[in-house]
Design a protein around this motif. Structure first.
Motif, PDB file in Angstrom:
ATOM      1  N   TYR A  84     -11.454 -13.588 -40.811  1.00  0.00           N
ATOM      2  CA  TYR A  84     -11.882 -12.310 -40.162  1.00  0.00           C
ATOM      3  C   TYR A  84     -12.235 -11.621 -38.502  1.00  0.00           C
ATOM      4  O   TYR A  84     -12.881 -12.963 -38.278  1.00  0.00           O
ATOM      5  CB  TYR A  84     -12.651 -11.756 -40.967  1.00  0.00           C
ATOM      6  CG  TYR A  84     -12.553 -12.285 -42.293  1.00  0.00           C
ATOM      7  CD1 TYR A  84     -12.079 -10.550 -43.054  1.00  0.00           C
ATOM      8  CD2 TYR A  84     -12.624 -13.250 -43.166  1.00  0.00           C
ATOM      9  CE1 TYR A  84     -11.646 -10.510 -44.615  1.00  0.00           C
ATOM     10  CE2 TYR A  84     -12.111 -12.856 -44.775  1.00  0.00           C
ATOM     11  CZ  TYR A  84     -12.059 -11.197 -45.366  1.00  0.00           C
ATOM     12  OH  TYR A  84     -11.299 -11.459 -46.304  1.00  0.00           O
ATOM     13  N   ALA A  85     -11.572 -11.188 -37.950  1.00  0.00           N
ATOM     14  CA  ALA A  85     -13.034 -10.711 -36.447  1.00  0.00           C
ATOM     15  C   ALA A  85     -13.642  -9.908 -36.752  1.00  0.00           C
ATOM     16  O   ALA A  85     -13.377  -8.797 -37.309  1.00  0.00           O
ATOM     17  CB  ALA A  85     -11.586 -10.785 -35.860  1.00  0.00           C
ATOM     18  N   LEU A  86     -14.991 -10.352 -36.138  1.00  0.00           N
ATOM     19  CA  LEU A  86     -16.349  -9.510 -36.652  1.00  0.00           C
ATOM     20  C   LEU A  86     -16.425  -9.238 -35.213  1.00  0.00           C
ATOM     21  O   LEU A  86     -16.971  -8.976 -34.607  1.00  0.00           O
ATOM     22  CB  LEU A  86     -17.476 -10.320 -36.262  1.00  0.00           C
ATOM     23  CG  LEU A  86     -17.259 -11.463 -37.167  1.00  0.00           C
ATOM     24  CD1 LEU A  86     -18.546 -12.056 -36.973  1.00  0.00           C
ATOM     25  CD2 LEU A  86     -16.862 -10.788 -38.841  1.00  0.00           C
ATOM     26  N   GLY A  87     -15.273  -7.617 -34.903  1.00  0.00           N
ATOM     27  CA  GLY A  87     -15.037  -6.397 -34.230  1.00  0.00           C
ATOM     28  C   GLY A  87     -16.041  -5.180 -34.724  1.00  0.00           C
ATOM     29  O   GLY A  87     -15.850  -4.682 -35.390  1.00  0.00           O
ATOM     30  N   ALA A  88     -14.665  -4.350 -34.206  1.00  0.00           N
ATOM     31  CA  ALA A  88     -15.039  -2.953 -34.134  1.00  0.00           C
ATOM     32  C   ALA A  88     -14.463  -2.640 -35.691  1.00  0.00           C
ATOM     33  O   ALA A  88     -15.366  -1.373 -36.502  1.00  0.00           O
ATOM     34  CB  ALA A  88     -14.370  -1.991 -33.459  1.00  0.00           C
ATOM     35  N   ARG A  89     -13.264  -3.448 -35.448  1.00  0.00           N
ATOM     36  CA  ARG A  89     -12.529  -3.356 -36.996  1.00  0.00           C
ATOM     37  C   ARG A  89     -13.099  -3.248 -38.492  1.00  0.00           C
ATOM     38  O   ARG A  89     -13.599  -2.465 -39.306  1.00  0.00           O
ATOM     39  CB  ARG A  89     -11.390  -3.552 -36.994  1.00  0.00           C
ATOM     40  CG  ARG A  89     -10.201  -2.897 -36.401  1.00  0.00           C
ATOM     41  CD  ARG A  89      -8.948  -3.785 -37.089  1.00  0.00           C
ATOM     42  NE  ARG A  89      -8.591  -3.764 -37.561  1.00  0.00           N
ATOM     43  CZ  ARG A  89      -7.319  -4.142 -38.327  1.00  0.00           C
ATOM     44  NH1 ARG A  89      -6.815  -5.275 -37.493  1.00  0.00           N
ATOM     45  NH2 ARG A  89      -6.942  -3.908 -39.894  1.00  0.00           N
ATOM     46  N   LEU A  90     -14.479  -4.086 -38.273  1.00  0.00           N
ATOM     47  CA  LEU A  90     -15.356  -4.905 -39.229  1.00  0.00           C
ATOM     48  C   LEU A  90     -17.101  -3.819 -39.165  1.00  0.00           C
ATOM     49  O   LEU A  90     -17.648  -4.451 -39.898  1.00  0.00           O
ATOM     50  CB  LEU A  90     -15.543  -5.980 -39.401  1.00  0.00           C
ATOM     51  CG  LEU A  90     -14.538  -6.711 -40.458  1.00  0.00           C
ATOM     52  CD1 LEU A  90     -14.492  -7.928 -40.264  1.00  0.00           C
ATOM     53  CD2 LEU A  90     -13.918  -6.327 -41.260  1.00  0.00           C
ATOM     54  N   GLY A  91     -17.191  -3.119 -38.303  1.00  0.00           N
ATOM     55  CA  GLY A  91     -18.291  -2.263 -38.217  1.00  0.00           C
ATOM     56  C   GLY A  91     -19.415  -3.902 -38.080  1.00  0.00           C
ATOM     57  O   GLY A  91     -20.294  -3.023 -37.982  1.00  0.00           O
ATOM     58  N   GLN A  92     -18.640  -4.960 -37.374  1.00  0.00           N
ATOM     59  CA  GLN A  92     -20.072  -5.234 -36.785  1.00  0.00           C
ATOM     60  C   GLN A  92     -19.677  -6.142 -35.711  1.00  0.00           C
ATOM     61  O   GLN A  92     -18.414  -5.998 -35.269  1.00  0.00           O
ATOM     62  CB  GLN A  92     -19.645  -7.068 -37.693  1.00  0.00           C
ATOM     63  CG  GLN A  92     -19.924  -6.555 -39.176  1.00  0.00           C
ATOM     64  CD  GLN A  92     -20.557  -7.786 -40.263  1.00  0.00           C
ATOM     65  OE1 GLN A  92     -19.778  -8.396 -41.104  1.00  0.00           O
ATOM     66  NE2 GLN A  92     -21.306  -8.644 -40.146  1.00  0.00           N
ATOM     67  N   CYS A  93     -20.806  -5.521 -34.702  1.00  0.00           N
ATOM     68  CA  CYS A  93     -21.145  -6.421 -32.832  1.00  0.00           C
ATOM     69  C   CYS A  93     -20.898  -7.855 -33.187  1.00  0.00           C
ATOM     70  O   CYS A  93     -21.043  -7.838 -31.628  1.00  0.00           O
ATOM     71  CB  CYS A  93     -22.364  -5.181 -32.790  1.00  0.00           C
ATOM     72  SG  CYS A  93     -23.937  -5.732 -33.348  1.00  0.00           S
ATOM     73  N   CYS A  94     -21.177  -8.215 -33.958  1.00  0.00           N
ATOM     74  CA  CYS A  94     -20.958 -10.043 -33.596  1.00  0.00           C
ATOM     75  C   CYS A  94     -20.188 -10.575 -32.381  1.00  0.00           C
ATOM     76  O   CYS A  94     -20.642 -11.195 -31.401  1.00  0.00           O
ATOM     77  CB  CYS A  94     -20.999 -10.896 -34.682  1.00  0.00           C
ATOM     78  SG  CYS A  94     -21.916 -10.474 -35.933  1.00  0.00           S
ATOM     79  N   GLY A  95     -18.709 -10.085 -32.658  1.00  0.00           N
ATOM     80  CA  GLY A  95     -17.647 -10.858 -31.282  1.00  0.00           C
ATOM     81  C   GLY A  95     -16.847 -11.549 -31.989  1.00  0.00           C
ATOM     82  O   GLY A  95     -16.286 -11.965 -31.132  1.00  0.00           O
ATOM     83  N   GLY A  96     -17.663 -12.549 -33.336  1.00  0.00           N
ATOM     84  CA  GLY A  96     -16.964 -14.033 -33.245  1.00  0.00           C
ATOM     85  C   GLY A  96     -15.640 -13.882 -34.317  1.00  0.00           C
ATOM     86  O   GLY A  96     -15.767 -12.630 -34.526  1.00  0.00           O
ATOM     87  N   ARG A  97     -15.547 -15.148 -34.710  1.00  0.00           N
ATOM     88  CA  ARG A  97     -14.314 -15.090 -36.454  1.00  0.00           C
ATOM     89  C   ARG A  97     -14.997 -15.888 -37.167  1.00  0.00           C
ATOM     90  O   ARG A  97     -15.468 -16.858 -37.322  1.00  0.00           O
ATOM     91  CB  ARG A  97     -12.832 -15.465 -35.222  1.00  0.00           C
ATOM     92  CG  ARG A  97     -12.310 -14.700 -34.338  1.00  0.00           C
ATOM     93  CD  ARG A  97     -11.406 -15.183 -33.561  1.00  0.00           C
ATOM     94  NE  ARG A  97     -10.389 -15.520 -34.678  1.00  0.00           N
ATOM     95  CZ  ARG A  97      -9.642 -14.189 -35.180  1.00  0.00           C
ATOM     96  NH1 ARG A  97      -9.921 -13.006 -34.128  1.00  0.00           N
ATOM     97  NH2 ARG A  97      -8.560 -13.944 -35.572  1.00  0.00           N
TER      98      ARG A  97
END
Length: 356
Positions: A84-97
């Motif tokens: 899972y990429a923690l970016g815009a698609r998941l609505g989480q701004c962490c930015g990690g994987r």
């Protein structure tokens, strides 16, 4: 949620014939809500624990429920590793994987789960190995896993995890290069607390610590003062002579004295100072009470270094208030600072059990 409680919940569901999905954080790259080793259980009607919340957890629960549906349909879903990429698609701004491991646990796995519960109750560390594409995880005691000559990479992975201060997980190839196996190290409670006194503060403290990685022995002479519903991490000990129990308690424990009697408090302090093998000795009360006890102890021949091992008042000085619940929060914060960092004891080996 600590591991003992999670295993209790899992065993209860399996005993009723209900499967569950064990979801664990296997690997993290960059910023993420939770570290490797974080886990949760997903059952048909509940979620226990958390891998960090947010949309990541929502997607994980959706996949876990899909696996449970497949299990009910008799499809025997294998363990899987998802990215899972923690970016815009998941609505989480962490930015990690994040890589999450999903494993279905069924009634046939109950013996291995009970084995894990026994190791946890005995204060042993243990290991869980998830192999994506396979059915079920392997449950091993730490000593057995470290001595596994057939999988030297397993021992090397565990040695790296043991260098950290807490539980953890890592990915390793084991004997199949190019295949990622998830190795999860589960450690026992980091702190053992012996709590004398079941008054207002004692009850509030036990309730506050109920979900934390602390094992509590709770001692009092008044059965009616104990909580009606005892937390799973707490063992009540009813006795007419709390001082006599001191010699039977383990070394390296954190001790907190909160009884209703100053005379009993003083006798307990002396008994523990005589042993002098505790990690922490705390006495609830004011600075005036501490000064009084120090003077009495010195008059009885206790030298200054020994007396200095008594901490009173107890609690985090930044949390102010006299309500039992506030005092409990203050003491809990103090106790959490005592957790062992990077030094864990592991006891005698138990036999290895394998899920399926």
């Amino acid at each position: 949620m600590n591991i003992a409680r999670l295993l209790d919940i899992l065993a209860a569901h399996l005993s009723k014939g209900e499967s569950a999905i064990w979801v664990g954080v296997a690997d993290v790259r960059g910023s993420a809500p939770r570290a490797p080793g974080t886990r949760m259980l997903v059952t048909p009607r509940g979620i226990f624990g958390s891998i960090g919340g947010g949309h990541l957890e929502l997607k994980a629960v959706e996949l876990a429920r899909q696996m449970l549906d497949d299990d009910l349909a008799g499809l025997m879903p294998p363990a899987r590793l998802e990215h899972y990429a923690l970016g815009a698609r998941l609505g989480q701004c962490c930015g990690g994987r994040v890589q999450l491991a999903f494993d279905v646990v069924t009634l046939t796995d109950l013996p291995a789960v009970e084995h894990a519960r026994a190791m946890t109750a005995a204060g042993q560390s243990w290991v869980r190995v998830v192999s994506p594409g396979a059915h079920g995880a392997r449950i091993l005691s730490l000593t057995h896993a470290l001595a596994d000559t057939h999988h030297p990479e397993l021992g090397a992975s565990l040695q790296r995890l043991l260098e950290g201060p807490e539980e953890g997980a890592t990915l390793t190839g084991l004997d199949e290069p190019g295949t990622s196996h998830v190795v999860e190290l589960i450690r026992p409670a980091e702190l053992q607390l012996t709590l004398f006194g079941a008054g207002h503060v004692g009850r509030a403290l036990v309730a506050t610590l109920a979900r934390l990685p602390i094992r509590i022995t709770w001692i009092d002479s008044r059965e009616s003062e104990f909580l009606a519903q005892m937390p799973h991490n707490t063992r009540p000990l009813l006795t007419d002579d709390p001082v006599a129990e001191v010699r039977h308690l383990p070394a390296d424990t954190a001790v907190l004295i909160t009884t209703h009697s100053h005379a009993l408090d003083f006798d307990l302090v002396r008994a523990w100072l005589d042993r002098n093998d505790f990690r922490f000795l705390g006495l609830i009360g004011s600075a005036t009470k501490r000064a009084s006890f120090a003077g009495r102890l010195q008059a009885r021949g206790y030298d200054a270094p020994r007396v200095a091992r008594l901490t009173s008042p107890v609690g985090d000085r930044g949390i102010v208030g006299k309500e039992p619940e506030v005092i409990a929060l203050s003491i809990a914060a103090h106790l959490l600072s005592l957790r062992r960092q990077g030094q864990h004891r592991d006891h005698a080996d138990l036999s290895t059990a394998t899920i399926r």
